[in-house]
Scaffold this active site. Structure first.
Site, PDB file in Angstrom:
ATOM      1  CE  LYS A  10     -74.339  89.079  55.465  1.00  0.00           C
ATOM      2  NZ  LYS A  10     -73.109  89.871  55.488  1.00  0.00           N
ATOM      3  N   PRO A  94     -75.590  90.409  66.914  1.00  0.00           N
ATOM      4  CG  PRO A  94     -73.398  90.615  66.143  1.00  0.00           C
ATOM      5  CD  PRO A  94     -74.446  89.599  66.490  1.00  0.00           C
ATOM      6  CB  VAL A  95     -77.604  95.984  66.292  1.00  0.00           C
ATOM      7  CG1 VAL A  95     -78.172  97.065  65.388  1.00  0.00           C
ATOM      8  CG2 VAL A  95     -78.714  95.316  67.089  1.00  0.00           C
ATOM      9  N   GLY A  97     -73.543  94.184  62.744  1.00  0.00           N
ATOM     10  CA  GLY A  97     -72.397  93.304  62.956  1.00  0.00           C
ATOM     11  C   GLY A  97     -71.839  92.694  61.684  1.00  0.00           C
ATOM     12  N   GLY A  98     -72.490  92.919  60.545  1.00  0.00           N
ATOM     13  CA  GLY A  98     -72.020  92.298  59.300  1.00  0.00           C
ATOM     14  C   GLY A  98     -72.507  90.868  59.166  1.00  0.00           C
ATOM     15  CB  SER A 103     -80.941  91.235  55.744  1.00  0.00           C
ATOM     16  OG  SER A 103     -80.285  92.455  55.553  1.00  0.00           O
ATOM     17  CG  ASP A 136     -76.617  91.846  53.036  1.00  0.00           C
ATOM     18  OD1 ASP A 136     -76.135  91.693  51.907  1.00  0.00           O
ATOM     19  OD2 ASP A 136     -75.954  92.126  54.046  1.00  0.00           O
TER      20      ASP A 136
END
Ligand code: C5P
Length: 340
Positions: A10, A94-95, A97-98, A103, A136
């Site tokens: 997301k 990515p870990v 990463g936003g 989630s 999230d």
């Protein structure tokens, strides 16, 4: 037989942080939008007991600190079933990463495990488990364009935005979300001290006003009433008109004001995306991923080339409306390589 589920990422189209609550979380408002980049999660259940997580990426924990583990454990308890559950995660996102990848992996685990056990959970039970495990998670039970309120876990499906071309740059920096929230609090305290205000309630009110204003602006934008220039016109389709208006709303991600000073390289990535012709550029969540929305695929592909020339990992993709999100979850399409 194992069940495989695609675990989509997301982005956040704007994010406003409100007051710190008594439970230690922050009130927030955001628009989540699922995108077509994904990890792959595979779940299989056999006779025996226990949970096992396999992932080649050493940054992904294989114990109960993994959100997939916590979701699976709660589901087994909720359905009162026993079994040996193996969860394999093929990591491409990515870990830290936003992009909500942990989630999303957890929700993919939930959907796959239900299918493996042939025991669907009730919709409210799914949401309860998801929101217990993390703020999230619930958005991934909705997909598409989603309003997030509360601590981010209260989710409302919005009328889906059309599919936008999108470039996601993933600088190799991990940003801790709790640390970013703590930096936000420090920033607010410093502003407060500057103004020599001691009435914290007043600032909480201001803080709430800010997030409510965000909700209003977003509703106006989605309803097309934000500005008359947003009406699709000659040579402009609805997607482009919406994008131009999104920029005019001035919505932004509050995390930028604490993450950019700490990690100037991420701010540079935002500038690089702006220079490469993106219509709207923002940090996603607390970062470090930065995304740009583009009017067409060609300019998105060009932007990826330019970023890569500057050693910034980036991928072109599209935003994923709700129906397509659900259609692709169990499918084996090629959405991860849009434009390839
Ligand atoms: O819910 P989640 O596990 O993603 O939250 C991780 C941490 O981020 C929380 O423990 C809290 O410190 C912070 N957080 C917050 N306000 C939110 C969401 C998360 O302060 N709305």
């Amino acid at each position: 037989m194992a069940t495989s589920v695609r675990s989509f990422a997301k982005i956040n189209l704007g994010l406003k942080i409100g007051p710190l609550r008594e439970d230690g979380f922050h009130e927030l408002r955001t628009i989540y939008q699922t995108v077509a980049l994904s990890d792959q999660v595979r779940v299989d259940v056999s006779k025996g007991l226990g949970l096992e997580i396999a992932c080649k990426d050493p940054r992904v924990p294989d114990d109960e600190s993994n959100t997939c583990w916590r979701v699976a454990d709660r589901i087994l308890r909720s359905l009162k079933v026993r079994g040996k559950v193996r969860i394999s995660i093929e990591k491409r996102l990515p870990v830290q990463g936003g992009l909500g990848s942990a989630s999303s992996n957890a929700v993919a685990t939930m959907l796959a495990l239900e299918k493996e056990l042939k025991q669907p959970l009730a919709a409210d039970e799914r949401l309860r488990i998801a929101s217990e495990v993390g703020s999230d998670l619930p958005l991934f039970l909705v997909g598409g364009t989603v309003l997030g309120t509360g601590r981010g876990e209260q989710v409302y499906p919005l009328e889906d935005l059309p599919s936008f071309h999108c470039v996601i740059a993933t600088p190799e920096v991990g940003v801790s979300t709790p640390a970013a929230f703590a930096d936000w609090d420090k920033r607010c305290a410093a502003i407060l001290a500057d103004r020599k205000l001691s009435d914290v309630k007043l600032t909480d009110k201001e803080s709430l006003d800010r997030i409510n204003m965000f909700s209003r602006t977003i509703y106006e934008w989605l309803n097309g009433s934000f500005t008359p220039t947003g009406v699709p016109g000659k040579g402009r389709d609805r997607a482009e008109a919406l994008l131009l208006d999104l920029v005019r709303t001035g919505i932004e991600n509050d995390f930028e004001s604490v993450v950019f000073p700490k990690y100037p390289a991420i701010r540079e990535v935002k500038r690089a995306l702006e220079r490469s012709g993106a219509k709207y550029v923002s940090l996603s969540g607390s970062g470090s991923a930065v995304f740009g929305l583009f009017a067409d695929q060609e300019s998105a592909n060009q932007a990826v080339k330019k970023l890569e020339q500057n050693d910034i990992p980036a991928q072109a993709t599209v935003t994923l409306p709700r129906e397509r999100y659900w259609n692709e979850l169990f499918g084996a399409g090629r959405l991860n390589v849009i434009g390839a």
